[in-house]
Motif scaffolding. Sequence first.
Motif, mmCIF file in Angstrom:
data_model
loop_
_atom_site.group_PDB
_atom_site.id
_atom_site.type_symbol
_atom_site.label_atom_id
_atom_site.label_comp_id
_atom_site.label_asym_id
_atom_site.label_seq_id
_atom_site.Cartn_x
_atom_site.Cartn_y
_atom_site.Cartn_z
ATOM 1 N N SER A 1 33.303 -24.772 -3.309
ATOM 2 C CA SER A 1 34.508 -24.007 -3.657
ATOM 3 C C SER A 1 34.251 -22.510 -3.677
ATOM 4 N N MET A 2 32.971 -22.104 -3.607
ATOM 5 C CA MET A 2 32.576 -20.692 -3.668
ATOM 6 C C MET A 2 33.114 -20.028 -4.934
ATOM 7 N N ILE A 3 32.951 -20.716 -6.065
ATOM 8 C CA ILE A 3 33.398 -20.204 -7.356
ATOM 9 C C ILE A 3 32.212 -20.219 -8.316
ATOM 10 N N SER A 4 32.077 -19.157 -9.101
ATOM 11 C CA SER A 4 31.043 -19.070 -10.125
ATOM 12 C C SER A 4 31.697 -19.018 -11.499
ATOM 13 N N TYR A 5 31.098 -19.744 -12.446
ATOM 14 C CA TYR A 5 31.568 -19.775 -13.825
ATOM 15 C C TYR A 5 30.475 -19.174 -14.702
ATOM 16 N N SER A 6 30.854 -18.232 -15.561
ATOM 17 C CA SER A 6 29.891 -17.566 -16.439
ATOM 18 C C SER A 6 30.409 -17.576 -17.872
ATOM 19 N N PHE A 7 29.465 -17.728 -18.807
ATOM 20 C CA PHE A 7 29.820 -17.687 -20.220
ATOM 21 C C PHE A 7 28.718 -16.939 -20.959
ATOM 22 N N GLY A 8 29.118 -16.017 -21.818
ATOM 23 C CA GLY A 8 28.158 -15.198 -22.535
ATOM 24 C C GLY A 8 28.449 -13.731 -22.291
ATOM 25 N N ASP A 9 27.411 -12.959 -22.002
ATOM 26 C CA ASP A 9 27.578 -11.537 -21.684
ATOM 27 C C ASP A 9 27.898 -11.398 -20.202
ATOM 28 N N VAL A 10 29.081 -10.875 -19.882
ATOM 29 C CA VAL A 10 29.515 -10.739 -18.495
ATOM 30 C C VAL A 10 29.952 -9.294 -18.242
ATOM 31 N N ILE A 11 29.948 -8.933 -16.971
ATOM 32 C CA ILE A 11 30.445 -7.633 -16.521
ATOM 33 C C ILE A 11 31.677 -7.886 -15.667
ATOM 34 N N THR A 12 32.776 -7.271 -16.024
ATOM 35 C CA THR A 12 33.999 -7.486 -15.258
ATOM 36 C C THR A 12 33.853 -6.929 -13.847
ATOM 37 N N ASP A 13 34.416 -7.634 -12.878
ATOM 38 C CA ASP A 13 34.414 -7.138 -11.502
ATOM 39 C C ASP A 13 35.408 -5.986 -11.380
ATOM 40 N N SER A 14 35.181 -5.145 -10.396
ATOM 41 C CA SER A 14 36.031 -3.971 -10.225
ATOM 42 C C SER A 14 36.313 -3.753 -8.744
ATOM 43 N N LEU A 15 37.278 -2.901 -8.489
ATOM 44 C CA LEU A 15 37.627 -2.451 -7.150
ATOM 45 C C LEU A 15 37.125 -1.017 -6.992
ATOM 46 N N PRO A 16 37.099 -0.479 -5.767
ATOM 47 C CA PRO A 16 36.625 0.906 -5.599
ATOM 48 C C PRO A 16 37.408 1.924 -6.407
ATOM 49 N N TRP A 17 38.599 1.574 -6.871
ATOM 50 C CA TRP A 17 39.413 2.518 -7.631
ATOM 51 C C TRP A 17 39.602 2.090 -9.081
ATOM 52 N N SER A 18 38.720 1.210 -9.585
ATOM 53 C CA SER A 18 38.802 0.811 -10.997
ATOM 54 C C SER A 18 37.398 0.790 -11.587
ATOM 55 N N SER A 19 37.303 0.479 -12.894
ATOM 56 C CA SER A 19 36.037 0.514 -13.611
ATOM 57 C C SER A 19 35.670 -0.870 -14.124
ATOM 58 N N SER A 20 34.377 -1.045 -14.405
ATOM 59 C CA SER A 20 33.863 -2.283 -14.991
ATOM 60 C C SER A 20 33.480 -2.043 -16.432
ATOM 61 N N VAL A 21 33.594 -3.084 -17.252
ATOM 62 C CA VAL A 21 33.165 -3.028 -18.651
ATOM 63 C C VAL A 21 32.395 -4.301 -18.963
ATOM 64 N N ARG A 22 31.667 -4.270 -20.069
ATOM 65 C CA ARG A 22 30.912 -5.425 -20.525
ATOM 66 C C ARG A 22 31.708 -6.180 -21.589
ATOM 67 N N LEU A 23 31.696 -7.512 -21.449
ATOM 68 C CA LEU A 23 32.400 -8.370 -22.391
ATOM 69 C C LEU A 23 31.466 -9.462 -22.884
ATOM 70 N N GLY A 24 31.737 -9.950 -24.063
ATOM 71 C CA GLY A 24 31.162 -11.193 -24.533
ATOM 72 C C GLY A 24 32.239 -12.247 -24.436
ATOM 73 N N GLY A 25 32.147 -13.109 -23.419
ATOM 74 C CA GLY A 25 33.218 -14.075 -23.192
ATOM 75 C C GLY A 25 32.924 -14.948 -21.995
ATOM 76 N N PHE A 26 33.914 -15.147 -21.129
ATOM 77 C CA PHE A 26 33.725 -16.002 -19.952
ATOM 78 C C PHE A 26 34.313 -15.315 -18.726
ATOM 79 N N GLN A 27 33.900 -15.804 -17.555
ATOM 80 C CA GLN A 27 34.363 -15.235 -16.287
ATOM 81 C C GLN A 27 34.427 -16.336 -15.238
ATOM 82 N N ILE A 28 35.491 -16.322 -14.469
ATOM 83 C CA ILE A 28 35.643 -17.200 -13.300
ATOM 84 C C ILE A 28 35.866 -16.293 -12.100
ATOM 85 N N ALA A 29 35.037 -16.442 -11.060
ATOM 86 C CA ALA A 29 35.111 -15.487 -9.948
ATOM 87 C C ALA A 29 34.747 -16.164 -8.641
ATOM 88 N N ARG A 30 35.372 -15.679 -7.577
ATOM 89 C CA ARG A 30 34.961 -16.077 -6.229
ATOM 90 C C ARG A 30 33.579 -15.508 -5.947
#
Length: 549
Positions: A214-243
């Motif tokens: 499915s080309m999907i990754s699941y993360s739980f714990g300390d994650v970094i949000t994905d960003s676009l060239p015109w946005s910013s990333s931040v650090r979260l304690g939580g979960f992430q689902i991403a291509r």
Amino acid sequence: MKNKFVYLYTNITCIISIFLVINMYSMVLASDEQLPQFDLPDTVLWLEIVINGKPSGHIIAVDYRNKHYWLTAEQLDQIGLSMLKPKNQQSIAIDQIVGVNVGYNAELQQLMIDLPTSWLPSQHITVNKTMYKQVEAKSSLGALMNYDIYATSPEQKNASDNLSLWTEQRVFDGFGVVSNTGIYRKSFGGKQSNNQSDRYVRYDTQWKYSNENSMISYSFGDVITDSLPWSSSVRLGGFQIARNFATRPDLITYPLPQFMGNAAIPSTVDLYINNYKMDTQLLNPGPFTLETQPYINGAGNATVVTTDALGRKVSATVPFYVASNLLGKGLTDYSFSSGILRRNYGLKSSDYSNAAMNGIARYGVTDWLTVEGRVEGAQYLLSSGIGAGIRLSNLGVLNLSTSGSQANDKAWSKEKRSIQSYYNPITGMIDYKDIYTDNVPQKNKGTQAVAGYSYNNQVFSVNAQRIVRSEGYADLSNYRSDYLLSRRQDQVTTSIGIGRFGAIGSGYFATRSARGDETRIINISWSAAVWRNVSLYASINKEIGWSRC
């Protein structure tokens, strides 16, 4: 003697002439025998179908009647000529179709069918699309311990000797990967500050699982949000689902250049990229499209050389542009993160506060257009935006985006930075220092606009971007902090190759802060490979303008 020679020469000439006449007559008779439409009765002929000189490999029953060759709709489907199927009839005289030439080869029992190449099915050929093959992922239970030790011993009096130990622990199996990173610091002697006291600081603890199907990754714990060239990333304690396209190295995500042509008869095609031969492919008669991974990013030239069965060659050179930052048509990339914002990363092990979420998405509408979007929010803050990457034919890529945010006073830190001037007796100059006030932006709604352009070829490259923000614009990167995003950012970078002398690069960077400070810097650099793995690099940076409002 001379008369005998003339007589002999005359007799030989006559014999040769008679032989040629008899041979030509026999050929005419033979050709007449190969024209069954004049002397064959109505019958069924089992013939191999040959289309534009290429045997189809199909032997079918051809109904020969009234001096025409009749084929049914099912037979036309079988031999790949569905475009000739009759609409309201069960069969059709194929030699009566305008534009189609039909001949009967009695010796080889073949029905020769020639039709315009534009009628034939289009061929899509992939040339060297990838150097990887998809393989099934396998895993087994394992663990590792990684570390890095760094020690310093300053020469200054009363200075502390410092030791830092970075460590990583990892456990992995079919369940994914569980990892933890952190650093232990210890000071010896001297005067210790609070930040250098003996302690362990945890960096990241995370569980991650990736599915290559499915080309999907699941993360739980300390994650970094994905960003676009015109946005910013931040650090979260939580979960992430991403291509996660990295799970499929055999998949090419960006649009590949395509080259089209026509082959009247069976041929071969050679593809050259920037005068380097990529591959040779066999072609069936008809239109064709070549798709290739050229292993370059930017502008290039492709030469397509078609050689038919008679050795005739047709060559065409086509310019193209590869934009690796765009998505191929129909591909989707996305990421969604939710959790608690992490503060003081690298200084404190567990400093989390304020729930937040972030989501981005990208979609390849066409091979020249990729649309983008993002949304993020926290209590009292909502920020979103849309953008697009546009390939301008062979002239480069244009990136455009617009964003907006809405917040209230509670979304800002209670303290904001301001400037106070003072006389520095050591330097004898006026210096500035930060003080804290209760000021917040006058507006709680803001916008951001971004425009960028990039172009690359084998010798030259240029990249430019401008970001303009209005007062009050905010996102998660400055949520409930004393940091304000800059009001304007400009950057232009160029590079030009100078052959064996290396490459020269230059850059211009300008920033206007939220407080009105303006900074402009230029950069010039040179790099060259000297010998094997040895290279030289030189750089000059100069501030060409600074002002404080």
